[in-house]
Design a protein around this motif. Structure first.
Motif, PDB file in Angstrom:
ATOM      1  N   ARG A 234     -16.373   1.303 -10.887  1.00  0.00           N
ATOM      2  CA  ARG A 234     -16.148   2.715 -10.539  1.00  0.00           C
ATOM      3  C   ARG A 234     -14.717   3.146 -10.906  1.00  0.00           C
ATOM      4  NH1 ARG A 234     -16.819   3.980  -4.329  1.00  0.00           N
ATOM      5  NH2 ARG A 234     -15.048   2.582  -4.362  1.00  0.00           N
TER       6      ARG A 234
ATOM      7  N   ALA B  27     -16.867  -1.616  -7.178  1.00  0.00           N
ATOM      8  CA  ALA B  27     -15.677  -0.782  -6.979  1.00  0.00           C
ATOM      9  C   ALA B  27     -14.785  -0.818  -8.224  1.00  0.00           C
ATOM     10  CB  ALA B  27     -14.909  -1.249  -5.744  1.00  0.00           C
TER      11      ALA B  27
ATOM     12  N   SER C 104       0.837  -1.210   0.000  1.00  0.00           N
ATOM     13  CA  SER C 104       0.000   0.000   0.000  1.00  0.00           C
ATOM     14  C   SER C 104       0.870   1.257   0.000  1.00  0.00           C
ATOM     15  CB  SER C 104      -0.935   0.000   1.215  1.00  0.00           C
ATOM     16  OG  SER C 104      -1.794  -1.120   1.172  1.00  0.00           O
TER      17      SER C 104
ATOM     18  N   PHE D 159      -9.654  -0.697  -3.665  1.00  0.00           N
ATOM     19  CA  PHE D 159      -9.135  -1.113  -2.366  1.00  0.00           C
ATOM     20  C   PHE D 159      -9.808  -2.401  -1.900  1.00  0.00           C
ATOM     21  CE2 PHE D 159      -8.761   3.511  -2.614  1.00  0.00           C
ATOM     22  CZ  PHE D 159      -7.421   3.680  -2.328  1.00  0.00           C
ATOM     23  N   GLN D 160      -9.201  -3.021  -0.905  1.00  0.00           N
ATOM     24  CA  GLN D 160      -9.757  -4.240  -0.320  1.00  0.00           C
ATOM     25  C   GLN D 160     -11.154  -3.972   0.229  1.00  0.00           C
ATOM     26  OE1 GLN D 160      -7.128  -5.945   2.550  1.00  0.00           O
ATOM     27  NE2 GLN D 160      -8.603  -7.434   3.268  1.00  0.00           N
ATOM     28  N   ASP D 161     -11.260  -2.840   0.928  1.00  0.00           N
ATOM     29  CA  ASP D 161     -12.543  -2.394   1.439  1.00  0.00           C
ATOM     30  C   ASP D 161     -13.111  -1.464   0.361  1.00  0.00           C
ATOM     31  OD1 ASP D 161     -14.486  -0.839   2.566  1.00  0.00           O
ATOM     32  OD2 ASP D 161     -13.108   0.264   3.869  1.00  0.00           O
ATOM     33  N   CYS D 162     -14.220  -1.854  -0.274  1.00  0.00           N
ATOM     34  CA  CYS D 162     -14.608  -1.179  -1.531  1.00  0.00           C
ATOM     35  C   CYS D 162     -15.088   0.250  -1.371  1.00  0.00           C
ATOM     36  CB  CYS D 162     -15.642  -1.976  -2.301  1.00  0.00           C
ATOM     37  SG  CYS D 162     -16.136  -3.487  -1.602  1.00  0.00           S
ATOM     38  N   LYS D 163     -15.384   0.681  -0.158  1.00  0.00           N
ATOM     39  CA  LYS D 163     -15.725   2.087   0.080  1.00  0.00           C
ATOM     40  C   LYS D 163     -16.864   2.581  -0.813  1.00  0.00           C
ATOM     41  CE  LYS D 163     -11.281   3.722   1.864  1.00  0.00           C
ATOM     42  NZ  LYS D 163     -10.207   2.748   1.815  1.00  0.00           N
ATOM     43  N   LEU D 164     -17.930   1.801  -0.936  1.00  0.00           N
ATOM     44  CA  LEU D 164     -19.104   2.294  -1.661  1.00  0.00           C
ATOM     45  C   LEU D 164     -19.857   3.255  -0.755  1.00  0.00           C
ATOM     46  CD1 LEU D 164     -20.369  -1.002  -3.334  1.00  0.00           C
ATOM     47  CD2 LEU D 164     -18.778   0.707  -4.221  1.00  0.00           C
ATOM     48  N   ILE D 165     -20.547   4.209  -1.380  1.00  0.00           N
ATOM     49  CA  ILE D 165     -21.281   5.197  -0.595  1.00  0.00           C
ATOM     50  C   ILE D 165     -22.657   4.639  -0.258  1.00  0.00           C
ATOM     51  CG2 ILE D 165     -22.182   7.547  -0.545  1.00  0.00           C
ATOM     52  CD1 ILE D 165     -20.070   8.177  -2.761  1.00  0.00           C
TER      53      ILE D 165
ATOM     54  N   ASN E 226     -23.230   5.208  -7.440  1.00  0.00           N
ATOM     55  CA  ASN E 226     -21.878   5.093  -6.904  1.00  0.00           C
ATOM     56  C   ASN E 226     -20.821   5.235  -7.993  1.00  0.00           C
ATOM     57  OD1 ASN E 226     -20.945   4.308  -3.981  1.00  0.00           O
ATOM     58  ND2 ASN E 226     -23.065   3.566  -4.185  1.00  0.00           N
TER      59      ASN E 226
ATOM     60  N   GLN F 192     -17.292  -5.615  -4.579  1.00  0.00           N
ATOM     61  CA  GLN F 192     -15.942  -5.386  -5.096  1.00  0.00           C
ATOM     62  C   GLN F 192     -15.965  -5.122  -6.599  1.00  0.00           C
ATOM     63  OE1 GLN F 192     -13.216  -3.966  -4.799  1.00  0.00           O
ATOM     64  NE2 GLN F 192     -12.349  -5.235  -3.184  1.00  0.00           N
TER      65      GLN F 192
END
Ligand SMILES: Nc1ncnc2c1ncn2[C@@H]1O[C@H](COP(=O)(O)OP(=O)(O)O)[C@@H](O)[C@H]1O
Ligand SMILES: [Mg+2]
Length: 219
Positions: free
Chosen positions: A159, A156, A45, A94-100, A108, A153
């Protein structure tokens, strides 16, 4: 802006006394699929933060090819506008997809294009194209909390490619997924690559890099 080839030239990164990256050199070429593999904590990272110029190397240089094909431009020399253009040439997952939460799958993905200032018709067309490429157009009206981990994922991923970057950085994109879903995400990354987008897959999962069957750098 022609982003690739992009080169790490003897890049070192220290946090205090601790050396995380020690004279790392590699080049990612246009259209290439590269896996960078190494255990947790090894500095994967960190490489992404350096590539995005969120952090600067302690030593060494990161450069990309200029449009005119000379020896390359140091990313540290980019002014504000060029840095924005540079970052927009890169898509990140990212591993954590951080979708809103509260926004649909479609929204999104569209959100990023709107933030880039794309006109409305392009936002709609490019969002649909990205969802279609990843094979999830049928999920466009779903909310993030209605998605499985693998589906989230892939949103993501859609996106990350919607604005047609030249390079995708995937940071442990399969870290939270079971083997079947990891294989689907990998297949999506390979499809993206086949369309000419360069991909760097960062992972601790060596079998996954074998499955990718492409160039591997072992940290
Ligand atoms: N801002 C920071 N300050 C101090 N140490 C850091 C910082 N960021 C990362 N590190 C350390 O650098 C090492 C590499 O981290 P990271 O690049 O996140 O590894 P990986 O992604 O391969 O798991 C880790 O030991 C981490 O604790
Ligand atoms: Mg990491």
């Amino acid at each position: 802006m022609q982003l690739l080839p992009l080169t790490f030239d003897c890049v070192s990164k220290k946090y205090g006394q601790r050396t995380v990256l020690d004279e790392l050199s590699f080049t990612v070429n246009r259209g290439e699929f590269l896996s960078i593999v190494g255990n947790s904590g090894i500095g994967k990272s960190t490489i992404i933060r350096l590539l995005l110029r969120i952090e600067k190397p302690t030593n060494g240089m990161i450069s990309y090819s200029s449009y005119h094909g000379d020896s390359g431009l140091n990313i540290e020399s980019l002014d504000k506008n060029s840095l924005q253009q540079y970052r927009r040439s890169i898509g990140v997952v990212f591993q954590d997809c951080k979708l809103i939460p509260g926004k649909t799958v479609f929204e999104n993905v569209a959100f990023v294009l709107e933030a880039c200032g794309f006109p409305d018709h392009a936002v709609v067309a490019d969002t649909k194209a990205a969802l279609e490429k990843i094979g999830i157009l049928h999920l466009q009206d779903h909310q993030p909390n209605q998605l499985s981990g693998g589906e989230a994922q892939r949103v993501a991923l859609a996106r990350a490619i919607a604005h047609k970057p030249q390079l995708i950085l995937a940071d442990e994109p399969t870290g939270h997924l079971d083997r079947d879903n990891a294989a689907i995400v990998l297949k999506n990354l390979l499809t993206i690559n086949m369309d000419g987008t360069a991909v760097i897959l960062f992972t601790h999962n060596e079998p996954l890099t074998k499955m990718a069957g492409q160039r591997v750098i072992n940290l």
